[in-house]
Scaffold this motif. Structure first.
Motif, short mmCIF file in Angstrom:
data_model
loop_
_atom_site.label_atom_id
_atom_site.label_comp_id
_atom_site.label_asym_id
_atom_site.label_seq_id
_atom_site.Cartn_x
_atom_site.Cartn_y
_atom_site.Cartn_z
N SER A 1 0.52 -1.50 -0.23
CA SER A 1 -0.32 0.10 -0.06
C SER A 1 0.89 1.54 -0.07
O SER A 1 0.23 2.37 -0.70
CB SER A 1 -0.88 -0.07 1.25
OG SER A 1 -1.60 -1.19 1.27
N ASP A 2 1.97 1.19 0.42
CA ASP A 2 2.86 2.10 0.71
C ASP A 2 4.05 2.44 1.15
O ASP A 2 4.60 0.67 0.45
CB ASP A 2 1.95 3.08 2.28
CG ASP A 2 2.46 2.74 3.39
OD1 ASP A 2 2.89 1.63 4.07
OD2 ASP A 2 1.19 2.92 4.35
N SER A 3 5.19 3.04 1.70
CA SER A 3 6.38 2.42 1.14
C SER A 3 6.80 1.74 2.40
O SER A 3 8.23 1.29 3.26
CB SER A 3 7.58 4.30 1.55
OG SER A 3 7.07 4.97 2.66
N THR A 4 6.48 1.10 3.73
CA THR A 4 6.66 0.78 4.83
C THR A 4 7.07 -0.43 4.93
O THR A 4 6.40 -1.82 3.71
CB THR A 4 4.99 0.00 5.80
OG1 THR A 4 4.75 1.56 5.79
CG2 THR A 4 5.79 -0.16 7.19
N VAL A 5 8.29 -0.61 4.98
CA VAL A 5 8.49 -2.27 4.54
C VAL A 5 8.70 -3.38 5.65
O VAL A 5 9.10 -3.04 7.00
CB VAL A 5 10.29 -1.98 4.27
CG1 VAL A 5 10.75 -3.36 4.19
CG2 VAL A 5 10.67 -0.97 3.17
N TYR A 6 8.04 -4.41 5.29
CA TYR A 6 7.55 -4.73 6.72
C TYR A 6 9.17 -6.49 6.94
O TYR A 6 8.95 -6.82 5.95
CB TYR A 6 6.57 -6.43 6.12
CG TYR A 6 5.30 -5.43 6.62
CD1 TYR A 6 4.66 -4.29 7.97
CD2 TYR A 6 3.75 -4.97 5.31
CE1 TYR A 6 3.47 -4.02 7.88
CE2 TYR A 6 3.28 -3.68 5.29
CZ TYR A 6 2.86 -3.45 6.54
OH TYR A 6 1.93 -2.34 6.34
N ALA A 7 9.56 -6.28 7.57
CA ALA A 7 10.39 -7.15 7.75
C ALA A 7 10.48 -8.10 7.39
O ALA A 7 10.58 -9.32 7.01
CB ALA A 7 11.26 -6.67 9.18
N CYS A 8 8.94 -8.60 8.13
CA CYS A 8 8.31 -10.46 8.47
C CYS A 8 8.34 -11.07 7.05
O CYS A 8 8.15 -12.13 6.31
CB CYS A 8 7.61 -10.26 9.57
SG CYS A 8 5.81 -9.46 8.51
N PHE A 9 7.95 -9.72 5.84
CA PHE A 9 7.42 -10.80 4.43
C PHE A 9 8.75 -10.76 4.06
O PHE A 9 9.24 -11.70 3.09
CB PHE A 9 7.18 -9.10 3.76
CG PHE A 9 6.60 -9.58 2.21
CD1 PHE A 9 5.48 -9.89 1.50
CD2 PHE A 9 7.99 -9.04 1.42
CE1 PHE A 9 5.45 -9.66 0.31
CE2 PHE A 9 7.81 -8.94 -0.05
CZ PHE A 9 7.01 -9.84 -0.66
N LEU A 10 9.77 -9.54 3.93
CA LEU A 10 11.50 -9.63 3.51
C LEU A 10 12.25 -11.25 3.67
O LEU A 10 12.36 -11.97 3.20
CB LEU A 10 12.28 -8.54 3.47
CG LEU A 10 11.78 -7.77 3.16
CD1 LEU A 10 11.89 -6.12 2.84
CD2 LEU A 10 11.23 -8.01 1.06
N GLU A 11 11.69 -11.23 5.17
CA GLU A 11 12.91 -12.09 6.09
C GLU A 11 11.94 -14.42 5.32
O GLU A 11 12.51 -14.66 5.01
CB GLU A 11 11.91 -12.46 7.37
CG GLU A 11 13.18 -11.40 7.94
CD GLU A 11 13.18 -11.46 9.15
OE1 GLU A 11 12.98 -10.47 10.10
OE2 GLU A 11 12.00 -11.93 10.03
N ALA A 12 10.29 -13.85 5.05
CA ALA A 12 10.44 -15.83 4.23
C ALA A 12 11.50 -15.78 3.46
O ALA A 12 11.94 -16.63 2.44
CB ALA A 12 8.97 -15.29 4.29
N PHE A 13 11.02 -14.38 1.96
CA PHE A 13 12.04 -14.82 1.32
C PHE A 13 14.20 -15.39 1.45
O PHE A 13 14.21 -16.00 1.00
CB PHE A 13 11.92 -13.66 0.20
CG PHE A 13 10.76 -13.94 0.09
CD1 PHE A 13 10.36 -14.34 -1.26
CD2 PHE A 13 9.61 -13.03 0.00
CE1 PHE A 13 9.30 -14.46 -1.96
CE2 PHE A 13 8.89 -12.57 -0.65
CZ PHE A 13 8.13 -13.73 -1.03
N GLU A 14 14.32 -14.36 2.61
CA GLU A 14 16.02 -14.61 2.49
C GLU A 14 15.99 -15.62 3.11
O GLU A 14 16.92 -16.37 2.67
CB GLU A 14 15.45 -13.09 3.78
CG GLU A 14 15.69 -11.57 3.63
CD GLU A 14 16.30 -10.91 4.25
OE1 GLU A 14 16.18 -10.18 3.46
OE2 GLU A 14 16.77 -11.57 5.39
N LEU A 15 15.37 -16.36 3.93
CA LEU A 15 15.43 -18.00 4.65
C LEU A 15 15.10 -18.61 3.78
O LEU A 15 16.11 -19.70 4.02
CB LEU A 15 14.49 -17.64 6.22
CG LEU A 15 15.11 -16.92 6.83
CD1 LEU A 15 14.13 -16.49 7.50
CD2 LEU A 15 16.30 -17.12 7.76
N THR A 16 14.27 -18.58 3.02
CA THR A 16 13.88 -19.67 2.28
C THR A 16 15.06 -19.58 1.01
O THR A 16 15.96 -21.05 1.15
CB THR A 16 12.65 -19.50 1.38
OG1 THR A 16 11.52 -19.05 2.00
CG2 THR A 16 12.76 -20.40 0.26
N ALA A 17 15.66 -18.57 0.88
CA ALA A 17 17.41 -18.85 -0.11
C ALA A 17 17.54 -19.17 1.11
O ALA A 17 18.44 -20.00 0.29
CB ALA A 17 17.32 -17.23 -0.46
#
Ligand SMILES: Cc1cc2nc3c(=O)[nH]c(=O)nc-3n(C[C@H](O)[C@H](O)[C@H](O)COP(=O)(O)O)c2cc1C
Length: 168
Positions: A116-132
């Motif tokens: 919706s806006d520029s707020t970056v949710y760490a939990c969103f990104l972590e799922a990709f980082e940890l999967t990688a």
């Protein structure tokens, strides 16, 4: 010859905000594209009765690329259901198609997301980082964007440029 960049879109709409960001990236770099909405990929099945669907052929193609981008909108602080169904199937690559799974090792994974806006949710990104990390891939960054009045906002341009530079 090894192919370079592939972008995989998982959104509930194929021509929405996440797609706008992808299209902008593809104006600058040569990247192939898959829309998960065009494929039949079912939920993870512990009994592997879904092996005739599109997951395995898709992944055999995806492992030919050096840089793999998973593109998903933020839905409830997480990846979209379409993307999650796809990512859950990576378990097939660990359990029954190890040869294909091993080919992901050392490749670079990125995320493109729209919220919706520029707020970056760490939990969103972590799922990709940890999967990688789990798959032995290098997580090399993300474009975390949003759309205003149907357009990419000017304030996002610097982040867009630096993301594109990583892919060159
Ligand atoms: C089911 C649903 C859940 C959403 N949850 C969030 C959220 O948790 N945080 C947020 O910033 N935006 C949220 N949004 C807004 C979307 O992330 C945003 O509109 C995005 O740009 C949509 O991309 P799309 O057109 O590819 O679906 C949500 C939208 C939907 C439809």
């Amino acid at each position: 010859m090894q192919k370079k960049v592939i972008i995989i879109l998982g959104s509930s709409r194929s021509h929405g905000d996440t797609r706008k960001l992808i299209d902008r990236v593809r104006e600058e770099i040569d990247a192939d594209f898959i829309d998960l909405n065009d494929l039949q990929i079912s939920y993870y099945d512990y009994e592997y009765k879904n092996q005739e669907d599109d997951f395995l052929p898709t992944m055999k193609m995806v492992v030919e690329y050096d840089k793999i981008i998973l593109a998903s909108p933020v839905y409830w602080y997480s990846m979209s259901g379409v993307m999650k169904t796809f990512v859950d199937r990576f378990s097939d690559l660990i359990r029954i198609h190890k040869q294909v799974g091993r080919q992901l090792r050392g490749k670079q994974l990125y995320t493109i997301s729209s919220s919706s806006d520029s707020t970056v949710y760490a939990c969103f990104l972590e799922a990709f980082e940890l999967t990688a990390k789990y798959l032995g891939m290098d997580y090399d960054g993300y474009l975390y964007g949003w759309i205003e009045n149907e357009e990419i906002p000017k304030s996002l341009i610097p982040a867009l440029k630096s993301f594109i530079d990583k892919l060159k």
